[in-house]
Design a protein around this motif. Structure first.
Motif, PDB file in Angstrom:
ATOM      1  N   ASP A  91       0.887  -1.233   0.072  1.00 24.20           N
ATOM      2  CA  ASP A  91       0.129   0.044   0.068  1.00 24.20           C
ATOM      3  C   ASP A  91       0.968   1.297  -0.320  1.00 24.20           C
ATOM      4  OD1 ASP A  91      -2.176   1.630   0.536  1.00 24.20           O
ATOM      5  OD2 ASP A  91      -3.182   0.449   1.671  1.00 24.20           O
ATOM      6  N   ASP A  92       0.261   2.505  -0.114  1.00 20.47           N
ATOM      7  CA  ASP A  92       1.006   3.761  -0.311  1.00 20.47           C
ATOM      8  C   ASP A  92       2.026   3.858   1.009  1.00 20.47           C
ATOM      9  OD1 ASP A  92      -0.777   3.675  -2.342  1.00 20.47           O
ATOM     10  OD2 ASP A  92      -1.226   5.789  -1.863  1.00 20.47           O
ATOM     11  N   ILE A  93       3.226   4.448   0.295  1.00 15.28           N
ATOM     12  CA  ILE A  93       4.102   5.032   1.428  1.00 15.28           C
ATOM     13  C   ILE A  93       3.638   6.350   1.876  1.00 15.28           C
ATOM     14  CG2 ILE A  93       5.368   6.285  -0.184  1.00 15.28           C
ATOM     15  CD1 ILE A  93       7.753   5.414   1.280  1.00 15.28           C
ATOM     16  N   ALA A  94       3.950   6.655   2.978  1.00 17.92           N
ATOM     17  CA  ALA A  94       3.732   7.986   3.638  1.00 17.92           C
ATOM     18  C   ALA A  94       5.010   8.610   4.351  1.00 17.92           C
ATOM     19  CB  ALA A  94       2.492   8.106   4.607  1.00 17.92           C
ATOM     20  N   PRO A  95       4.871   9.888   4.480  1.00 18.08           N
ATOM     21  CA  PRO A  95       6.272  10.383   5.127  1.00 18.08           C
ATOM     22  C   PRO A  95       6.474  10.129   6.438  1.00 18.08           C
ATOM     23  CG  PRO A  95       4.917  12.268   4.607  1.00 18.08           C
ATOM     24  CD  PRO A  95       4.233  10.972   4.110  1.00 18.08           C
ATOM     25  N   THR A  96       6.284   8.835   6.892  1.00 22.71           N
ATOM     26  CA  THR A  96       6.537   8.610   8.398  1.00 22.71           C
ATOM     27  C   THR A  96       7.305   7.546   8.398  1.00 22.71           C
ATOM     28  OG1 THR A  96       4.379   7.155   8.492  1.00 22.71           O
ATOM     29  CG2 THR A  96       3.953   9.256   9.085  1.00 22.71           C
ATOM     30  N   TRP A  97       8.153   7.371   9.577  1.00 24.28           N
ATOM     31  CA  TRP A  97       8.861   6.142   9.608  1.00 24.28           C
ATOM     32  C   TRP A  97       8.327   4.785   9.615  1.00 24.28           C
ATOM     33  CZ3 TRP A  97      13.860   5.901   8.889  1.00 24.28           C
ATOM     34  CH2 TRP A  97      14.478   4.738   9.270  1.00 24.28           C
ATOM     35  N   GLY A  98       7.190   4.736  10.090  1.00 26.33           N
ATOM     36  CA  GLY A  98       6.416   3.317  10.210  1.00 26.33           C
ATOM     37  C   GLY A  98       5.986   3.049   8.818  1.00 26.33           C
ATOM     38  N   ARG A  99       5.516   3.857   7.890  1.00 23.47           N
ATOM     39  CA  ARG A  99       5.177   3.654   6.575  1.00 23.47           C
ATOM     40  C   ARG A  99       6.198   3.362   5.770  1.00 23.47           C
ATOM     41  NH1 ARG A  99      -0.352   5.695   5.969  1.00 23.47           N
ATOM     42  NH2 ARG A  99      -0.318   5.427   3.685  1.00 23.47           N
ATOM     43  N   MET A 100       7.148   3.981   5.938  1.00 23.47           N
ATOM     44  CA  MET A 100       8.575   3.835   5.017  1.00 23.47           C
ATOM     45  C   MET A 100       8.889   2.109   5.503  1.00 23.47           C
ATOM     46  SD  MET A 100      11.933   3.099   5.010  1.00 23.47           S
ATOM     47  CE  MET A 100      12.608   3.632   6.467  1.00 23.47           C
ATOM     48  N   LEU A 101       8.940   1.878   6.844  1.00 28.51           N
ATOM     49  CA  LEU A 101       9.181   0.497   7.209  1.00 28.51           C
ATOM     50  C   LEU A 101       8.343  -0.608   6.579  1.00 28.51           C
ATOM     51  CD1 LEU A 101      10.053   0.563  10.879  1.00 28.51           C
ATOM     52  CD2 LEU A 101      11.649   0.459   9.106  1.00 28.51           C
ATOM     53  N   HIS A 102       7.071  -0.192   6.338  1.00 27.96           N
ATOM     54  CA  HIS A 102       6.049  -0.909   5.875  1.00 27.96           C
ATOM     55  C   HIS A 102       6.377  -1.166   4.350  1.00 27.96           C
ATOM     56  CE1 HIS A 102       2.204  -2.767   4.968  1.00 27.96           C
ATOM     57  NE2 HIS A 102       1.918  -1.976   3.809  1.00 27.96           N
ATOM     58  N   SER A 103       6.586  -0.249   3.488  1.00 31.78           N
ATOM     59  CA  SER A 103       7.074  -0.291   2.190  1.00 31.78           C
ATOM     60  C   SER A 103       8.301  -1.180   1.974  1.00 31.78           C
ATOM     61  CB  SER A 103       7.140   1.217   1.643  1.00 31.78           C
ATOM     62  OG  SER A 103       5.874   1.498   1.587  1.00 31.78           O
TER      63      SER A 103
END
Ligand code: GLA
Length: 654
Positions: A299-311
């Motif tokens: 799913d989409d990345i976002a400018p947060t550390w957690g969303r970067m980790l997810h991607s």
């Protein structure tokens, strides 16, 4: 962009889901049919999925020998995009020197269209935002824009959706720049218009890349508010990002394959990039490598550390599913915003280094018109770009894995290694790197060159490091190879294709970091959702353990399920060898496994049927002159959940 999807659940019995999954993976269809369900008629005629083809089957069409690089409008401007912003961004990429460093695609994302004209179905451009697209007869054309980009030395990318409607049409909260008119006029996606639209975008308008999103094939049930209100036409949802069981994998696969065929037809010179944007849903992480040039794994990345980790996590355990021509895409770079802005350069550099280790497409998603120099310097680090663009196309392999710290190693075309030591936490950490993790000899010097500072150091055996919170240290490493006269296959995922990875029933991958997503903390939380668990793995079992056969551990090898076929390109090596057997983590254990090696389609080595618990057997063969080697692991009576097997220390030597 996408609030939690409210999908009505279609009844799907397990066997139906299984058959669907099997049909999406024609390779396993026969096995599945034989093992679990009365044979459907088509299964009788299906070819043996494990029979050697003598051919490399992963995608090599299009223009993506190295991961595509460029800029995409979405994360910078959303649907507020127009020609002026796009060209201003392109101009900065040119004048800042980033273009010369490889950023060559300027991609227009969602938000560009006006409507689909009726009754001829021609797509019209929103000329208020793209004035150069206006034509005297009102038919509109992006040709002046693509001409302009081409004259600047760029390639041009466009966006569409595999369904009738796009993501912004469905999820935009302000409705800015969304398609206008009747229901039919607002159906700007490819569905039902594949040939017409691809001809328009590529042959007539001159685009070079298309990103194909998938919001139009989910959520548009008759009961959805969109359909009830008469805004959009109903469409039986083919994808539910939260549920493989509620996803029609073969149908989704077929739609994306149709676009691929149209791209080839309308780009006879092969100058195109096909970018799939299915956000890791529909088990796409298993099959995109056969169908397109780059494919979103999450799913989409976002400018947060957690969303970067997810991607990042959605791609990091999939090195065998990326090759020159078909790359894992953990989404665009979010450097410049939020946790990766100019005040967080350590995190911004981590994000960039990690994407390069993954051989990910490098798509800037930032309004460069306001970029401070330190951010331009991150995008412009030539050593990291070279790491991403290394022609061998080996996505990094995990040499050390934990939730706190990871060590990734990527084998470069010149035989050297690149290594990244990644502190995932927000606290300082200590780490040691060993020569063994690099598959280099511990009794010889290892020279490290830091790709951010340029500083060179040397160590023997192991080296200690201090990492700042969220820091990634990244080096090239030169030493004495453990395997002096050849390569381990797990060092070369770019030439290893799990053509049949043995997964019969797609299962969700539980190893991916789960940040808070679109719904905030409403509902029951974020659950694992991307298929791919049990897929082929480098230096691990398919379920993420140390490879082990008969009590012997292997730090090097390919782990894969039984009833599988790997394709390996041979570039001039004389001998293949591996230590094979059933992995000690097997649970079914009922089936013996026979290991077979083929060279250009001819059987050259075969093990005895191996049983669980037995010591590994060496399988070696002469592959001199052969272009393609195939490694098959076969059981007499395939199971729905096959046992993991090992190609321990699989290697090609001179
Ligand atoms: C989806 C995609 C994004 C972007 C938007 C546009 O969310 O994953 O990358 O293209 O749609 O609406």
């Amino acid at each position: 962009m996408h609030p939690r999807r409210h999908l009505s659940i279609r009844p799907a019995k397990l066997c139906v889901a299984l058959l669907r999954a099997a049909a999406a993976r024609p390779a396993v269809a026969v096995l599945l049919a034989a093992a679990t369900i009365a044979q459907p008629a088509w299964a009788n005629t299906a070819p043996d999925p494990l029979a050697p083809t003598g051919r490399w089957d992963a995608y090599t069409r299009g223009d993506a020998a190295t991961p595509p690089m460029g800029w995409n409008s979405w994360n910078a401007f959303g649907s507020g995009i127009g020609e002026e912003k796009l060209l201003a961004s392109a101009e900065i990429i040119r004048s800042s020197g980033l273009q010369a460093k490889g950023y060559r695609y300027i991609d227009l994302d969602d938000g560009w269209w006006l409507k689909r004209r009726q009754p001829d179905g021609r797509i019209l451009i929103r000329t208020a935002n793209f004035p150069s697209a206006a034509t005297a007869d009102g038919s509109t054309s992006f040709r002046p824009l693509t001409d302009r980009l081409h004259a600047m030395g760029f390639k041009a990318g466009i966006y569409s959706d595999i369904g009738r409607n796009t993501c912004a049409e469905l999820y935009s909260t302000d409705g800015l720049n969304q398609p206008e008119g009747t229901v039919a006029e607002r159906e700007v996606g490819l569905y039902g218009h594949v040939d017409q639209d691809i001809a328009l975008y590529f042959a007539e308008w001159g685009f070079d890349l298309i990103k194909v999103d998938a919001c139009g094939i989910r959520g548009l049930t008759p009961a959805s508010p969109w359909v009830k209100s008469g805004k959009f036409r109903a469409m039986p949802p083919l994808v539910d990002s939260d549920s493989l069981g509620r996803t029609d994998i073969p149908a989704v696969h077929a739609l994306y394959a149709e676009v691929g065929r149209a791209l080839e037809k309308h780009n006879p010179d092969g100058d195109f990039v096909y970018s799939l944007c299915l956000w890791g849903a529909a088990d796409v992480r298993a099959w995109a490598k056969d169908l397109g040039n780059m494919s979103r794994t999450s799913d989409d990345i976002a400018p947060t550390w957690g969303r970067m980790l997810h991607s990042f996590d959605s791609a990091v355990r999939r090195p065998l599913y990326a090759h020159p021509g078909s790359w894992n895409d953990p989404d665009m770079l979010y450097i410049g915003a939020g946790d990766f802005d100019a005040d967080h350069l350590v995190a911004a550099k981590s994000h960039f280094s990690l994407w390069a280790m993954l051989s990910a497409p490098l798509m800037i998603g930032y309004d460069l018109r306001r970029a401070p120099q330190p951010l331009l310097d991150v995008f412009g680090n030539g050593a990291i770009i070279a790491l991403d663009q290394d022609p061998a196309g080996n996505q990094a392999v995990l040499a050390f894995d934990s939730d706190d710290l990871q060590i990734l190693v990527k084998t470069l075309a010149n035989g050297d290694k690149a290594v990244a030591i990644f502190n995932r936490t927000s606290a300082p950490l200590k780490a040691s790197l060993t020569a063994e993790q690099l598959k280099l000899r511990p009794d010889a010097d290892v020279r490290l060159t830091d790709l951010w500072s340029g500083r060179a150091t040397t160590f023997r055996g192991e080296q200690a490091f201090d990492l700042a919170p969220r820091e990634t240290l990244v080096f090239t490493a030169h030493g004495t190879r453990r395997l002096a006269d050849g390569v381990y296959l797990s060092e070369q995922p770019g030439i290893v294709n799990p053509a049949v990875d043995g997964v019969v029933v797609p299962e969700v991958d539980p190893t991916i970091y789960r940040p808070i997503f679109w719904a905030g903390t409403h509902g029951t939380g974020e659950h694992p959702r991307y298929g791919g668990w049990g897929g082929a793995a480098a230096d691990q079992t398919p379920y993420g353990k140390t490879i082990a056969v008969g009590g012997r551990n292997f730090d090097t090898g390919i782990g894969i399920l039984a009833d599988s076929r790997l394709e390996v390109r041979n570039r001039g090596y004389a001998r293949f060898s591996a230590l094979v057997g059933i992995d000690d983590s097997a649970r079914d254990r009922s089936q013996p496994v026979t290991f077979l090696v083929y060279a250009d389609g001819k059987l050259i080595a075969k093990s005895r049927p191996m049983r669980f618990g037995e010591a590994p057997e060496r399988l070696a063969a002469d592959v001199q002159g052969a272009k393609l080697i195939e490694l098959v692991a076969r059981t007499p009576d395939p199971r729905r959940f096959p046992d993991p097997v090992a190609w321990g220390e699989a290697m090609l030597t001179r």
